[in-house]
Scaffold this motif. Sequence first.
Motif, PDB file in Angstrom:
ATOM      1  N   THR A 279     -13.581  39.497 -29.899  1.00  0.00           N
ATOM      2  CA  THR A 279     -13.578  38.654 -30.400  1.00  0.00           C
ATOM      3  C   THR A 279     -15.147  38.039 -30.496  1.00  0.00           C
ATOM      4  OG1 THR A 279     -12.265  37.738 -27.802  1.00  0.00           O
ATOM      5  CG2 THR A 279     -13.267  35.972 -28.783  1.00  0.00           C
ATOM      6  N   PRO A 280     -15.165  36.976 -31.577  1.00  0.00           N
ATOM      7  CA  PRO A 280     -16.063  36.420 -31.854  1.00  0.00           C
ATOM      8  C   PRO A 280     -16.953  35.942 -30.463  1.00  0.00           C
ATOM      9  CG  PRO A 280     -14.596  35.746 -33.143  1.00  0.00           C
ATOM     10  CD  PRO A 280     -14.447  36.427 -32.283  1.00  0.00           C
TER      11      PRO A 280
ATOM     12  N   LYS B 143     -20.364  33.634 -29.752  1.00  0.00           N
ATOM     13  CA  LYS B 143     -21.291  32.318 -30.365  1.00  0.00           C
ATOM     14  C   LYS B 143     -22.704  32.200 -29.599  1.00  0.00           C
ATOM     15  CE  LYS B 143     -17.453  29.654 -30.783  1.00  0.00           C
ATOM     16  NZ  LYS B 143     -15.960  27.889 -30.050  1.00  0.00           N
TER      17      LYS B 143
ATOM     18  N   ARG C 104     -21.502  32.916 -35.016  1.00  0.00           N
ATOM     19  CA  ARG C 104     -20.097  33.115 -34.329  1.00  0.00           C
ATOM     20  C   ARG C 104     -20.389  34.719 -34.894  1.00  0.00           C
ATOM     21  NH1 ARG C 104     -16.659  30.986 -36.213  1.00  0.00           N
ATOM     22  NH2 ARG C 104     -16.501  29.515 -35.462  1.00  0.00           N
ATOM     23  N   VAL C 105     -20.591  35.788 -34.099  1.00  0.00           N
ATOM     24  CA  VAL C 105     -21.459  37.341 -33.985  1.00  0.00           C
ATOM     25  C   VAL C 105     -20.110  37.692 -33.583  1.00  0.00           C
ATOM     26  CG1 VAL C 105     -22.839  39.042 -33.700  1.00  0.00           C
ATOM     27  CG2 VAL C 105     -23.688  37.058 -33.455  1.00  0.00           C
ATOM     28  N   LEU C 106     -19.947  38.845 -34.953  1.00  0.00           N
ATOM     29  CA  LEU C 106     -18.564  39.947 -34.629  1.00  0.00           C
ATOM     30  C   LEU C 106     -19.383  40.737 -34.497  1.00  0.00           C
ATOM     31  CD1 LEU C 106     -16.995  39.050 -37.950  1.00  0.00           C
ATOM     32  CD2 LEU C 106     -16.249  37.598 -35.701  1.00  0.00           C
TER      33      LEU C 106
ATOM     34  N   ALA D 133     -21.651  38.573 -38.899  1.00  0.00           N
ATOM     35  CA  ALA D 133     -22.178  36.908 -38.442  1.00  0.00           C
ATOM     36  C   ALA D 133     -21.395  35.828 -39.380  1.00  0.00           C
ATOM     37  CB  ALA D 133     -23.736  36.651 -37.937  1.00  0.00           C
ATOM     38  N   GLU D 134     -20.923  34.994 -39.325  1.00  0.00           N
ATOM     39  CA  GLU D 134     -20.798  33.755 -40.302  1.00  0.00           C
ATOM     40  C   GLU D 134     -20.637  32.237 -39.305  1.00  0.00           C
ATOM     41  OE1 GLU D 134     -16.024  33.621 -38.089  1.00  0.00           O
ATOM     42  OE2 GLU D 134     -15.947  34.471 -39.985  1.00  0.00           O
TER      43      GLU D 134
ATOM     44  N   GLU E  38     -21.269  28.639 -37.519  1.00  0.00           N
ATOM     45  CA  GLU E  38     -19.480  27.955 -36.486  1.00  0.00           C
ATOM     46  C   GLU E  38     -19.402  26.830 -37.891  1.00  0.00           C
ATOM     47  OE1 GLU E  38     -17.292  26.794 -33.455  1.00  0.00           O
ATOM     48  OE2 GLU E  38     -18.778  28.261 -34.010  1.00  0.00           O
TER      49      GLU E  38
ATOM     50  N   SER F 150      -7.919  40.925 -32.266  1.00  0.00           N
ATOM     51  CA  SER F 150      -7.313  39.968 -30.898  1.00  0.00           C
ATOM     52  C   SER F 150      -6.084  40.280 -31.031  1.00  0.00           C
ATOM     53  CB  SER F 150      -8.127  38.815 -31.635  1.00  0.00           C
ATOM     54  OG  SER F 150      -7.093  38.987 -33.010  1.00  0.00           O
TER      55      SER F 150
ATOM     56  N   ARG G  58     -11.969  29.916 -31.752  1.00  0.00           N
ATOM     57  CA  ARG G  58     -13.188  29.864 -32.685  1.00  0.00           C
ATOM     58  C   ARG G  58     -13.758  28.583 -33.635  1.00  0.00           C
ATOM     59  NH1 ARG G  58     -12.237  34.591 -35.886  1.00  0.00           N
ATOM     60  NH2 ARG G  58     -13.253  34.452 -38.110  1.00  0.00           N
TER      61      ARG G  58
END
Length: 891
Positions: free
Chosen positions: A621-622, A624, A653-655, A661-662, A664, A737, A806
């Motif tokens: 799960t990403p 935050k 949001r860190v994967l 990362a992306e 929010e 997920s 998310r």
Amino acid sequence: MAPAAAPLLARLALAAAVLALSLSASAAAKCRHTNLTAGFSADLTMLQHQLRGTVRLDPSGACALQLTRFDLLAASPSARFWAAAGASLADLAAGRPFSPLPLNSTFRNATLSLPFSAPLPPLLALFDPDASSDLGHVFLPASNSSSNSTTNSTTATALAFPAPTMFDNCLQLTDAYRLRWTLNTTASSVEIGLEAAVGSEYYMAFGWADPKANSPAMVRSDVVVAGFTEEGMPFAEDYYITDYSECSMGKDDEPVSGVCPDSAYDDGKNDSRLVYGHRRDGVSFVRYQRKLDSEDAKYDVAVGAAEEMAVVWAIGKLRPPDTLRPHYLPQNHGGPRDETFGLTRVNLSEAVDSCLGPLDAENKQDQARIIADGKTPLVVTSAPALRYPNPPNPDKVIYINKKEAPLLTVERGVPVHFSVQAGHDVALYVTSDPIGGNATLRNKTEVIYAGGPGSHGVPATPMDLVWLPDRNTPDLVYYQSLYEAKMGWKVQVVDGGLSDMYNSSVLLDDQQVTLFWTLSADSISIAARGEKKSGYLAVGFGSGMVNTYAYVGWVGNDGVGRVKTYWIDGKSATGIHETPENLTYVRCKSEDGIITFEFTRPLKPLCTGRVECKNIIDPTTPLKVVWAMGASWSGDDLTDSNMHSVTSSRPIRVLLLRGSAEAEQDLRPVLAVHGFMMFVAWGILLPGGILSARYLKSLKGDGWYQIHVYLQYSGIAIMFLGVLFAAAELRGFYVSSVHVKFGVAALLLAGFQPLNAYFRPKRPANGEVPPRNRVLWEYLHVITGRSAIIVGVVALFTGMKHLGHRYDSENAEGLTWALMLWVLSVIVVALSLEYKEVKRRGSDRSVKGHWVLGNTEEDDTVDLLHPDSSARSSESRPSGVMEVQLEPLTR
């Protein structure tokens, strides 16, 4: 002595003075290379290496300049006194050596003689031609009328204002802190210079103690606190000390108390006036002016020009303004007396010069520092030069990650990714030449390690440049522009670092904090590094600073690094609660004000019942992540002073599994379309197809069968399109997920149905016993179809949960309730239809047939999958009334 002899002696003294002046003037006139008068004097302008000094014509009459009170930190072996037409890079490059005297040693309050045998140049500089670096300079009056008028104007302006770094007096307070001053009795004011070899996050305080006190003390003293803002701008402000504590602005009826600015009081004001300030070679310098007798008798101390008075001083860390306090506030200076604070006595009228030589800071690299890693691109742009570290500079210089000409640190064996967006007139390259701009144009040789003429781009179409330093790369190289000199700065090449120790890293919001991590089976190792100077660094797991699990790293006054964990449920100090999390391999350090901390923790805390037990990290799960920085932190007595001075503007949001990362962001429109298509497929079409097969067989003909097949195939087609939309938007198909796992299961079950229908056995004739393969097919068809519906509905609900987690969608909960109501309504409709079907079968007992898992006898004589099959077409006749033919038993 007889009284009559006094007038005679006076006349003789006057004649001697006149004779000395005439001799001095005639001596000065002996040098035909200059029109400087015997009284000429000008100060050197400090640019680098703590340069100070005063230039005048040699009083002996020789063609020489005399340099007095000369201070200089050791420069390179190529640095020399330099004659030039102006202070620009082009003028200095076209200049010539003025004196062969080397400048690669430290000068302390020295007196030098610089002979010359040609007309004096408009500019005398201390210049390093190898690095094209101006350490400082002084403008000289033009030697003849043919000089350029622009140069004459610039020279006159420069000579009209003495260098702000020069004072009449200097008192050494500590090895790292000095007090300078010049008294102006005519204006009844004093100009004070505070100078300290400290970091940019430190303050310098000086002022007068309360003269009415029995013994000098900090309390009730009138001080000026000087320092530098987060943007590097100097400031100097009046403060009044009422208590040995940080300033408390007061709430409601509470008074202002502590070390507070005068302007914080209702009837106070700032009576100090900033004159000048700079940061050079790791040394802070601020010059300000104050009246000897201020109009503010309540918060300012009247200073006697010829009176010895008690003064106080201190140095320490500075807390920047925040939403609670709009002022820069000094923290507790800490440390021993006479090193970080002290009291002494000063008479402004007495000549004092106890400062021998320049201050020498341990760390002279004062510009921003960036540590590159192998995964995060360095964004290269260009912008106007504000505080370029190697004057003179061009109008435009290179910025990396929004920092002006930072010191870049890279690691051997780790690729460095540049995203060049500085414009097509800036071609980035990594070179051995400290000046850049294509050394071959200056008849110099250079080694180019990366980049070149094609390494240019703009934000719309950036150019990606990858450089891999190896073991043959020198410890020091430079990033520069190929088209213009001195736009970049230094690159330090080192061995190993965090990017080698951790598998993944991302740059968090605003490019101010880098997060590193390595996942194992049941734990995660995390490191965080600030990219700007601060007193503490905090990283939180959550969508904001409230309701967040925070990890704070700082170095205490004892020099020991610490990392502690907190649960934050409010915006004040009372909302910060320390939690005893199980952290191992804990490390924290501060390098030049850059905080780095590391720790290892379990993915699932080994506890129950406490708030920190819910701090679970799910790699699928990403995660935050937010961050904050501030001037100081105390792990024992938390107050509002621990509030941050700068924070991330949004979560990242860190994967963890993907190592990326992306930011929010709001729900992507394509993903919204994906969700709607899945609802249409699994919430309407596919359940409708099942209901039609179950409850519409009473219709004449094969209408129910056509409805069943068309709805099922439409639902499957829309489902596959929705999957393609999501995969295209997310740039991949990742089974990580819970939502995706249920979706894949539903996809497989639904995709099995057309294949299953293709191999459907032939239906037996009326009255015949169905074969075993037909019975097995009916079981398999019904079980897989209804299982697909159940799994698909679960996928819808997990998708809604994923949406809320998310994107923090405010509508996720409402949409989930709406989906629940829809599913319940479909269930109610199915139950009511089932009730009617059972009731109908009970009243029609003449109808006999086979029943498989609730299905009445199935009329599947028309196979839409095989429209040309004669065998299946022959079954398309309605059954009607069953005929029974009696035949003899014996024939």
